[in-house]
Each structure stands twice: as C-alpha cells, then as structure tokens.
Write a protein that holds these residues in place. Structure first.
Motif, PDB file in Angstrom:
ATOM      1  N   UNK A   1      24.022 -16.114   0.223  1.00  0.00           N
ATOM      2  CA  UNK A   1      25.054 -15.637   0.842  1.00  0.00           C
ATOM      3  C   UNK A   1      25.923 -16.669   1.596  1.00  0.00           C
ATOM      4  N   UNK A   2      27.335 -16.810   1.137  1.00  0.00           N
ATOM      5  CA  UNK A   2      28.212 -17.835   1.755  1.00  0.00           C
ATOM      6  C   UNK A   2      28.350 -17.477   3.197  1.00  0.00           C
ATOM      7  N   UNK A   3      27.915 -18.432   4.247  1.00  0.00           N
ATOM      8  CA  UNK A   3      28.320 -18.060   5.578  1.00  0.00           C
ATOM      9  C   UNK A   3      29.913 -18.811   5.625  1.00  0.00           C
ATOM     10  N   UNK A   4      30.209 -19.714   4.763  1.00  0.00           N
ATOM     11  CA  UNK A   4      31.381 -20.303   4.714  1.00  0.00           C
ATOM     12  C   UNK A   4      31.999 -20.425   3.310  1.00  0.00           C
ATOM     13  N   UNK A   5      32.976 -20.609   2.883  1.00  0.00           N
ATOM     14  CA  UNK A   5      33.388 -20.915   1.590  1.00  0.00           C
ATOM     15  C   UNK A   5      32.415 -22.037   1.055  1.00  0.00           C
ATOM     16  N   UNK A   6      32.035 -21.662   0.017  1.00  0.00           N
ATOM     17  CA  UNK A   6      30.935 -22.776  -0.726  1.00  0.00           C
ATOM     18  C   UNK A   6      31.119 -22.949  -2.171  1.00  0.00           C
TER      19      UNK A   6
END
Length: 288
Positions: free
Chosen positions: A212-217
C-alpha cells in the motif's frame, strides 16, 4: 600489394636509422639503466591498454540475475552466496539508474473516488527470471497475493510504503467449511526509501504480501523463476481475516499472540485492480 609494403617498410627503417644518428636526445629524458626514453615506453604501454567500458547498474543487475538464476526452477532457492550477491547489487540501486523520478506522470495521484492505477515497466522476462518496476501513486494498492515456488527480491526505489506479508502455518491445513487457511504475519510495517532489499522465499520470508503506497512509490521486483501458469506458478489473490473470526478444532493461539496470525481465503483477482503496462525508457539492457 605485399611487395610494395615491404619496400616501403625498408625505406622507413632506413630514414629512422639516419634520424637517430643526427638528432640528439636530451640526457634528462633518458633512463640511465636502459638508455631508452622511458616516457615513450610508458606512452606506448598506455596506447596498448584496453579501454574500459562502464557497465550501467541495470546492465549489472541483468548480468547478475543471469548468473544467480542460471539453475533456477520452481522451489529451487539460489545459494546463500548468490542471494547476497544479488542483494548487494539491488541495495545500491537508485531511481535514476532506471530513469525514474517521483515527478513523472506514472506517480501522479488519481482522481478522487477512482481506484489508483498501478503502472508496470517491464525490463526483462525469460523462463529463469523476470525484472520489472511497479509504479504506485499515493494510496495505490497491490492486493495480497502469493509467489508460488519463487524467490523474490523487492527494492523500494523511492517513497514510503506499507507492507503486510504472511507465511503459511505448515501444520494447519485449510478448513473445509470456509476454505480458509491459517497464516502467520511476517511483516506489518512501513518502509521508506532508501532501505535494504526485501527477500521472500517459497515457504518463508512473507511469500504472500500486500503493498500500500503511503506516498508515490517505485518498487523494483526480481522474480526467479517468474510467474508461469503452465508450470504451476499462477498468481493467486487472498482476503485476510482476523484469527478470532474462525474457530477450528485443534487450533489454539494464546490471546497475546493472536494479532500475529490471520486466516487467508483465496479470491478472484479484484475487479477494481488496474495494471497498465508502460514503456521502459531507462538505460538499455543488452541481452547476451
């Protein structure tokens, strides 16, 4: 042609001999031990030295994978030395090595109310291994899935990501009434780049995981061997349920440990999951 060349060489040699007698060479440039011009010799040696060609990080990764997964097949884990060799290459990997940066369109936030689109950059694929990059915008999710009989290296290139992974509890079979199977939590935490490479194995290390991306990854994945339906390596998705949701005869876990376990149930691929293939535009890979 050969005769003319021979004659020309003789003339050049004669001219050089005459020139040597008539042109003085300063003593300061002579090697006292050999009575020769040492600087000239060094220059000739340099001219004969082979020019070194720099190998790009992504080419080095490809070359290393070729070596590490040379004898790879379902359930076969590379040697510990090879595991560390490939990990060392990935640990030093940077987004620029594959031509990525967070401001690219691949990582832009989705329109409100729409499921974020996951973009995939394919670097290489063969029957031994595959290399690719998952580009996740903020809140992008790769649902819980498995890697049957595979060894997987995942390198977070940039961003912050939450990872939850499981391994099967080997001595507890799937239940018949709900078709769920007990799994133990391996990882349940956030990861922020730069960080070490994560490695999972066929039966250990968190073979089933969710991103799950918290920020762009951006996540660089190396799989050996790759997914292959004919070879029995089909990607299966799962739902996870708290341990307390099901009661199975003979299975008991202390109350304080229950959060470390869950029941997993197979599911179809989520309908709202969207993977879009994008053209890889980073440094070229030469497949020898």
């Amino acid at each position: 042609m050969g005769i003319e060349t021979s004659v020309a060489n003789k003339k050049v040699k004669q001219v050089c001999e005459l020139a040597k007698d008539k042109i003085p060479i300063p003593n300061s440039k002579l090697n006292p031990k050999t009575n020769t011009n040492s600087k000239g010799k060094r220059g000739r040696r340099r001219r004969h030295h082979k020019k070194m060609v720099a190998v790009s990080p992504v080419q080095k990764l490809f070359n290393t994978c070729n070596e590490v997964f040379d004898s790879c097949s379902t359930g076969i884990i590379p040697s510990s030395d090879n595991i560390q060799k490939l990990k060392a290459v990935l640990d030093n990997f940077k987004p620029a090595d594959v031509g990525l940066f967070p401001e690219m369109p691949h990582f832009q936030a989705s329109v409100a109310g729409r499921t974020p689109v996951i973009r995939y950059l394919h670097l290489h694929g063969c029957d031994k291994f595959s290399m690719g990059i998952f580009c996740l915008p903020p809140s992008g999710v790769i649902p819980l899935h498995n890697h049957p009989g595979m060894t997987v290296f995942s390198k977070l290139l940039f961003g912050t990501m939450h990872i939850k992974s499981y391994d099967w509890v080997a001595d507890v079979p799937a239940t018949k009434q709900a078709e769920v199977r007990l799994a133990k939590v391996k990882v349940n935490s956030k990861l922020t780049a730069p960080c070490s490479t994560s490695i999972l194995y066929p039966t250990d290390g968190g073979n089933m995981h969710c991103f799950t991306a918290v920020t762009a990854c951006a996540v660089l994945d190396v799989l050996g061997p790759p997914y292959s339906v004919p070879d029995g390596r089909h990607c299966q998705y799962y739902l996870d349920f708290p341990f307390a949701n099901f009661s199975v005869n003979g299975v008991s876990i202390p109350e304080e440990e229950k959060e470390g376990y869950a029941w997993l149930q197979e599911r179809e691929e989520p309908e709202d999951l969207t993977f879009v293939g994008e053209l890889y535009e980073g440094p070229a890979i030469v497949e020898k």
